[in-house]
Design a protein around this motif. Sequence first.
Motif, PDB file in Angstrom:
ATOM      1  N   VAL A 199      55.576  20.358  -0.836  1.00 35.80           N
ATOM      2  CA  VAL A 199      54.449  20.249   0.091  1.00 35.80           C
ATOM      3  C   VAL A 199      53.432  21.354  -0.187  1.00 35.80           C
ATOM      4  O   VAL A 199      52.221  21.100  -0.261  1.00 35.80           O
ATOM      5  N   ALA A 200      53.926  22.575  -0.349  1.00 38.11           N
ATOM      6  CA  ALA A 200      53.021  23.695  -0.621  1.00 38.11           C
ATOM      7  C   ALA A 200      52.252  23.477  -1.913  1.00 38.11           C
ATOM      8  O   ALA A 200      51.052  23.765  -1.998  1.00 38.11           O
ATOM      9  N   ALA A 201      52.932  22.947  -2.943  1.00 34.99           N
ATOM     10  CA  ALA A 201      52.254  22.700  -4.220  1.00 34.99           C
ATOM     11  C   ALA A 201      51.143  21.672  -4.051  1.00 34.99           C
ATOM     12  O   ALA A 201      50.040  21.840  -4.586  1.00 34.99           O
ATOM     13  N   VAL A 202      51.414  20.593  -3.300  1.00 37.38           N
ATOM     14  CA  VAL A 202      50.389  19.579  -3.071  1.00 37.38           C
ATOM     15  C   VAL A 202      49.191  20.177  -2.351  1.00 37.38           C
ATOM     16  O   VAL A 202      48.033  19.975  -2.740  1.00 37.38           O
ATOM     17  N   TRP A 203      49.457  20.921  -1.302  1.00 36.09           N
ATOM     18  CA  TRP A 203      48.365  21.468  -0.493  1.00 36.09           C
ATOM     19  C   TRP A 203      47.536  22.487  -1.263  1.00 36.09           C
ATOM     20  O   TRP A 203      46.302  22.453  -1.212  1.00 36.09           O
ATOM     21  N   VAL A 204      48.197  23.391  -1.968  1.00 35.87           N
ATOM     22  CA  VAL A 204      47.444  24.421  -2.688  1.00 35.87           C
ATOM     23  C   VAL A 204      46.661  23.808  -3.852  1.00 35.87           C
ATOM     24  O   VAL A 204      45.485  24.130  -4.061  1.00 35.87           O
ATOM     25  N   ALA A 205      47.307  22.912  -4.602  1.00 39.10           N
ATOM     26  CA  ALA A 205      46.606  22.292  -5.728  1.00 39.10           C
ATOM     27  C   ALA A 205      45.438  21.441  -5.245  1.00 39.10           C
ATOM     28  O   ALA A 205      44.365  21.442  -5.859  1.00 39.10           O
ATOM     29  N   ALA A 206      45.634  20.705  -4.150  1.00 39.11           N
ATOM     30  CA  ALA A 206      44.539  19.888  -3.623  1.00 39.11           C
ATOM     31  C   ALA A 206      43.399  20.764  -3.111  1.00 39.11           C
ATOM     32  O   ALA A 206      42.218  20.463  -3.331  1.00 39.11           O
TER      33      ALA A 206
END
Length: 422
Positions: A199-206
Amino acid sequence: MTDLEERAAPSRAGALRRAAPALAGYAAVRALGLLALFLWSAARDKSAYTLLTARWDALWYVRVAELGYGYEVRLANGDVHSNLAFFPLLPWLERLVAAVSPLSYADGGFLVSLFASFAAAWGIFAVADRVYGRRAGVCAVLLWAVLPVGIVQSMAYSESLFTALAAWSLYAMMTGRWVTAGTLALLAGLTRPVGLAVVAAVWVAAAASFIGDRRAADSVGDGRADDSVGDGRADDSVGDGRAAGQGAPRAPAGPGTRTRRLLGMLLAPLGTVGYVLWVGHRTGKGPLGYLDVQAGWRNGFDGGYAFARFVAEKFTSFPAALAGVGLILGVASVVWLYVTGVRQRQPLPLLVYTGVVTALALCASSYFGSKPRLLLPAFPLLLPFARSLAGLRMRRSAVVLGSVAVASAVYGAFWLNGSGPP
């Protein structure tokens, strides 16, 4: 890391052919590990299949599949071990397999883990191939297979399933498929608590992609946009680790891309948040009810204090001090690999994901012997090694990986036949 090769994603059949050497090597390593386990277990008059499917956490997953949630064990010291601590996706799949076949729930867990382990290997290859090329992708898969705790990949545990979902979600982020990334993050969040890392990867990358869009829009306003890169691949510059605003300027993403990116962000946390809120409702303790469930297992997040005390206590006697030195070297190696990944400018989603997985594994306050297993999904830590092995002559890298595979198979058989949980 140099800029990645610009290429369209291959077709599914082409991608499978490209990954075939990695998957064949993975199958060989896992077969060697299982052979060593069956021989060792037979010598000790134990069932290797029982060790893989009906021990420790595997039993808890089977109970969830068979009886649902609500089972708990009250220990003499007052601790309460509740099966609410175990996320539901693996038990759901075990139940599905049992419903459509004559297999038992335990058999279903083994089958799911078997297929998931190959899906994870393929996902790891896809990620490493995109970052460092095909040879590095093959090496990354083989390194993941020969980890000392690699036998867990063949157990009816959730690590293989989670790693498969996480790896393909990361690949989807790197290729700008935000809805796919968010959906896989949702499923990862239904598999293990560490789904928070995806989830953190999706949010930060987005978020980084949105920032890149704003900078690109500013460049357009200044007359500095490069129309040649406005080909619908705007998100790749962030997903591939090329920070927004670096390298050639690009046109901002279109409204459709931004909408899909936002939808991916909305989908990503639904698995973790949904299950945690459901547990809170089930226990009557509100949004933090899941933390109480984990506390019953004496598990929590204390920033690594309890683990540091555990390591320090090893130095009060000999030869326990040697184990303490080994633990310090192990933690130092993990940190060094992560720092190396940062210095090599690994893609942003990988760095965020690996950082969260590593922090949650090392800073948990209990089950210190399980920390190597908890680090199993942190496969991007292996990429610096994979890159180095890919640069060696094939014969030399084969000797290195073959030797480690034999050692890993023997250790896995010894470990799984031991008394403590992996």
